[in-house]
Design a protein around this motif. Structure first.
Motif, PDB file in Angstrom:
ATOM      1  N   LYS A 311       0.822  -1.217   0.000  1.00 57.14           N
ATOM      2  CA  LYS A 311       0.000   0.000   0.000  1.00 57.14           C
ATOM      3  C   LYS A 311       0.854   1.264   0.000  1.00 57.14           C
ATOM      4  CE  LYS A 311      -0.629  -0.118   5.039  1.00 57.14           C
ATOM      5  NZ  LYS A 311      -1.633  -0.139   6.125  1.00 57.14           N
ATOM      6  N   TYR A 312       2.146   1.147   0.315  1.00 60.39           N
ATOM      7  CA  TYR A 312       3.045   2.285   0.247  1.00 60.39           C
ATOM      8  C   TYR A 312       3.868   2.306  -1.034  1.00 60.39           C
ATOM      9  CZ  TYR A 312       2.040   2.038   5.252  1.00 60.39           C
ATOM     10  OH  TYR A 312       1.402   1.956   6.462  1.00 60.39           O
ATOM     11  N   SER A 313       3.683   1.323  -1.898  1.00 60.19           N
ATOM     12  CA  SER A 313       4.496   1.198  -3.095  1.00 60.19           C
ATOM     13  C   SER A 313       3.966   2.112  -4.199  1.00 60.19           C
ATOM     14  CB  SER A 313       4.509  -0.254  -3.577  1.00 60.19           C
ATOM     15  OG  SER A 313       5.208  -0.378  -4.795  1.00 60.19           O
ATOM     16  N   ILE A 317       0.607   3.125  -9.358  1.00 61.10           N
ATOM     17  CA  ILE A 317       0.503   4.370 -10.124  1.00 61.10           C
ATOM     18  C   ILE A 317       1.460   4.357 -11.312  1.00 61.10           C
ATOM     19  CG2 ILE A 317       2.187   5.614  -8.687  1.00 61.10           C
ATOM     20  CD1 ILE A 317       0.431   8.099  -9.046  1.00 61.10           C
ATOM     21  N   VAL A 318       2.619   3.697 -11.178  1.00 64.95           N
ATOM     22  CA  VAL A 318       3.516   3.563 -12.325  1.00 64.95           C
ATOM     23  C   VAL A 318       2.867   2.685 -13.393  1.00 64.95           C
ATOM     24  CG1 VAL A 318       5.745   2.649 -13.083  1.00 64.95           C
ATOM     25  CG2 VAL A 318       5.609   4.022 -11.013  1.00 64.95           C
ATOM     26  N   ALA A 319       2.194   1.606 -12.975  1.00 64.59           N
ATOM     27  CA  ALA A 319       1.499   0.755 -13.937  1.00 64.59           C
ATOM     28  C   ALA A 319       0.405   1.523 -14.666  1.00 64.59           C
ATOM     29  CB  ALA A 319       0.911  -0.465 -13.218  1.00 64.59           C
ATOM     30  N   GLU A 320      -0.334   2.375 -13.955  1.00 67.83           N
ATOM     31  CA  GLU A 320      -1.367   3.175 -14.618  1.00 67.83           C
ATOM     32  C   GLU A 320      -0.743   4.192 -15.569  1.00 67.83           C
ATOM     33  OE1 GLU A 320      -5.075   4.569 -15.709  1.00 67.83           O
ATOM     34  OE2 GLU A 320      -4.454   2.723 -14.689  1.00 67.83           O
ATOM     35  N   GLU A 432      12.497  10.526  -6.853  1.00 68.59           N
ATOM     36  CA  GLU A 432      11.890  11.083  -8.058  1.00 68.59           C
ATOM     37  C   GLU A 432      10.412  10.741  -8.143  1.00 68.59           C
ATOM     38  OE1 GLU A 432      14.162   9.712 -11.342  1.00 68.59           O
ATOM     39  OE2 GLU A 432      16.042  10.639 -10.677  1.00 68.59           O
ATOM     40  N   LEU A 433      10.039   9.522  -7.729  1.00 70.39           N
ATOM     41  CA  LEU A 433       8.622   9.146  -7.781  1.00 70.39           C
ATOM     42  C   LEU A 433       7.803   9.950  -6.780  1.00 70.39           C
ATOM     43  CD1 LEU A 433       8.996   5.269  -8.110  1.00 70.39           C
ATOM     44  CD2 LEU A 433       8.354   6.882  -9.899  1.00 70.39           C
ATOM     45  N   LEU A 442       3.453  12.282 -13.370  1.00 78.20           N
ATOM     46  CA  LEU A 442       4.137  10.989 -13.442  1.00 78.20           C
ATOM     47  C   LEU A 442       4.261  10.525 -14.891  1.00 78.20           C
ATOM     48  CD1 LEU A 442       5.333   8.555 -11.877  1.00 78.20           C
ATOM     49  CD2 LEU A 442       3.059   7.545 -11.972  1.00 78.20           C
ATOM     50  N   LYS A 443       3.240  10.731 -15.698  1.00 73.53           N
ATOM     51  CA  LYS A 443       3.319  10.354 -17.120  1.00 73.53           C
ATOM     52  C   LYS A 443       4.397  11.164 -17.834  1.00 73.53           C
ATOM     53  CE  LYS A 443      -0.498  10.112 -19.359  1.00 73.53           C
ATOM     54  NZ  LYS A 443      -1.849  10.470 -19.848  1.00 73.53           N
ATOM     55  N   SER A 444       4.483  12.439 -17.529  1.00 74.79           N
ATOM     56  CA  SER A 444       5.546  13.252 -18.130  1.00 74.79           C
ATOM     57  C   SER A 444       6.918  12.772 -17.685  1.00 74.79           C
ATOM     58  CB  SER A 444       5.334  14.719 -17.745  1.00 74.79           C
ATOM     59  OG  SER A 444       6.378  15.520 -18.242  1.00 74.79           O
ATOM     60  N   TYR A 445       7.031  12.382 -16.414  1.00 69.96           N
ATOM     61  CA  TYR A 445       8.302  11.858 -15.902  1.00 69.96           C
ATOM     62  C   TYR A 445       8.679  10.553 -16.610  1.00 69.96           C
ATOM     63  CZ  TYR A 445      11.216   9.198 -12.613  1.00 69.96           C
ATOM     64  OH  TYR A 445      12.182   8.408 -12.050  1.00 69.96           O
TER      65      TYR A 445
END
Length: 504
Positions: A311-313, A317-320, A432-433, A442-445
């Motif tokens: 739940k803290y990972s 959101i990276v997968a999305e 960075e995340l 995040l998508k731009s990153y």
């Protein structure tokens, strides 16, 4: 004897908040006795409260002018309710409390602890979390050499490993103790003392550290097989594998000896990891190896720490972000690649940098890599370009030591082996995340990270999409079949054409 019910019925002003014994059935006998004793001591006149005006809130709540039943009524006797603290009723209640509750024992005098005793007491306390480094360093500095027993040093090593404390002074003290006490230490104790070095990715400056461990392994390798493999696991994370010990653990006699033990599976997993390290990091090794039939996947799923802190990972959101940026068919999540390393996200990239659909590619590079040049894998899809595998590695906060600068030994080992197998790594550090505010940032990153590697996706990234023809000025000039093909066909298309005719 006057009961609570009779007392409340006869003098409601005395006990406006008390209920009858039906509400407190268990407390009715004791309360009746206490009230009776209070009446015999002073009688009702001594603790009767003067009549007071009902509160406005209570009158409004009940509508009858009586005090409502609630928290105020159950709060207990207070001085303003007619029960003075030095009255007979309160004295009787205090006597009953003292009779029922045993007196508290006097506090015991804590002995004065010094040096090793204070260090052991601090490490044995489960709530020892406040300023651990300073306290441990001071206690260790004050301890005499004879006070530093194996038990104390094992507690210190376990504490450092558990809390990811990469403290050089304490680690050097453990290494020096291991070298000095080599003759008195068994392999079961040594495995606990060596544990923090591999976990914290710290190679001590003590010059006799490695020769000492090699002598201990040669002396007790056959006595405690699991302890022997645990020591080699810590040394594997430090990239310091002794050839002599590897010859022993890969020998047929040792493998047959551990096959019938309760911990046979975990030993086989560790031996599989050691065999992978020999394959990738020791090209000059010519000794025995683990037979292929004895090998098992190393880490076929995310580690326990990642599952406990999911739940803290940042994985979801990276997968999305990857799904919206590349599409679901362009990446694989939590894929286990041979010889058994679980990857966070894997992409297949052509030689021109185009991100290819994973379903059209073989996501695995051949293992062992000596059977095929690194980074070269034949594609099984329609394209004949050699595809490269890019692994996105999440570096969460708990993947590092407490200082947040050095990766833990197990994480560094996995990244090192994946790189030696030919996978291109793209680390995503937690700093960075965590700095990205929301999914658009995040998508731009992620876009910047992928473009920095020369990756392309979309129509120019390997999946050619034909541009739709421009519609004519009058759509109704086309045949109905053409309109159906362009719009999607069906009855709705026909009605759309009719509507256009009516508007024209």
């Amino acid at each position: 004897m006057v009961s609570i019910t009779q007392l409340h019925a006869s003098t409601p002003a005395l006990c406006p908040g008390l209920c009858c014994s039906a509400v407190w059935p268990a407390a009715a006998p004791a309360s009746t006795a206490l009230l009776s004793g209070a009446q015999q001591v002073g009688g009702p006149a001594s603790w009767r409260r003067p009549p007071c005006r009902p509160r406005a809130g209570a009158t409004a709540a009940s509508g009858t002018g009586e005090e409502p039943w609630g928290a105020a009524a159950l709060a207990g006797p207070e001085p303003h309710q007619g029960f003075p603290s030095d009255g007979p009723l309160m004295c009787a209640l205090e006597q009953e409390r003292r009779f029922r509750l045993p007196p508290k024992p006097p506090p015991t005098l804590q002995p004065v602890l010094h040096g090793g005793q204070r260090l052991e007491a601090a490490l044995s306390c489960p709530h020892f979390l406040r300023r651990p480094r300073q306290h441990l360093i001071r206690s260790l500095a004050e301890a005499r050499p004879e006070e530093l027993t194996p038990h104390v040093m094992v507690l210190l090593a376990q504490h450092l490993a558990r809390h990811r404390l990469r403290e050089p002074q304490l680690l050097e003290a453990i290494a020096h103790f291991l070298v000095v006490q080599e003759a008195q230490l068994s392999s079961k104790v040594v495995q606990k003392l060596v544990l923090p070095f591999g976990r914290l990715n710290y190679l001590p400056l003590e010059q006799q550290f490695m020769p000492c461990l090699e002598r201990i392994l040669a002396r007790e390798a056959g006595v405690a097989p699991l302890a022997t493999v645990n020591i080699l696991m810590s040394l594997c994370q430090l990239r310091c594998l002794p050839f002599r010990a590897l010859h022993f653990v890969f020998s047929p006699g040792f493998i047959n000896h551990i096959s019938g033990t309760p911990h046979a599976f975990i030993v086989r997993r560790y031996l599989s990891l050691l065999d992978t390290a020999v394959e990738l990091e020791l090209p000059g090794y010519r000794g025995p190896r683990l037979p292929r039939r004895q090998q098992v996947p190393i880490f076929p799923q995310p580690l326990i720490t990642d599952r406990a802190r999911c739940k803290y990972s940042h994985k979801d959101i990276v997968a999305e972000g990857l799904r919206q940026l590349l599409g679901e068919e362009k990446y694989r999540q939590d894929l286990t690649v041979p010889p058994g390393y679980c990857t966070d996200f894997l992409l297949c990239v052509s030689s021109s940098g185009a991100v290819l659909p994973v379903r059209t590619q073989d996501p695995f590079l051949p293992y062992p890599p000596r059977s095929c040049p690194q980074g070269q894998a034949a594609s099984q899809s329609t394209t004949h370009d050699p595809a490269q595998r890019v692994v996105l590695m999440l570096r969460e906060r708990w993947h590092f030591c407490r200082d947040g600068q050095v990766l833990l030994g197990s994480r560094a080992l996995r990244e090192r082996h994946l790189g030696l197998m030919g996978y291109q790594l793209l680390p995503l550090p937690f700093e960075e995340l965590e700095s990205q505010r929301g999914l658009p940032q995040l998508k731009s990153y992620l876009r910047q990270k992928l473009q920095a590697l020369g990756l392309r996706w979309g129509p120019e990234g390997g999946k050619r999409v034909a541009a739709p023809p421009r519609p004519p000025a009058n759509p109704c000039s086309l045949p109905i079949q053409t309109q159906k093909a362009r719009i999607g066909g069906g009855r709705s298309t026909l009605l759309w054409g009719v509507g256009m005719v009516r508007r024209l």
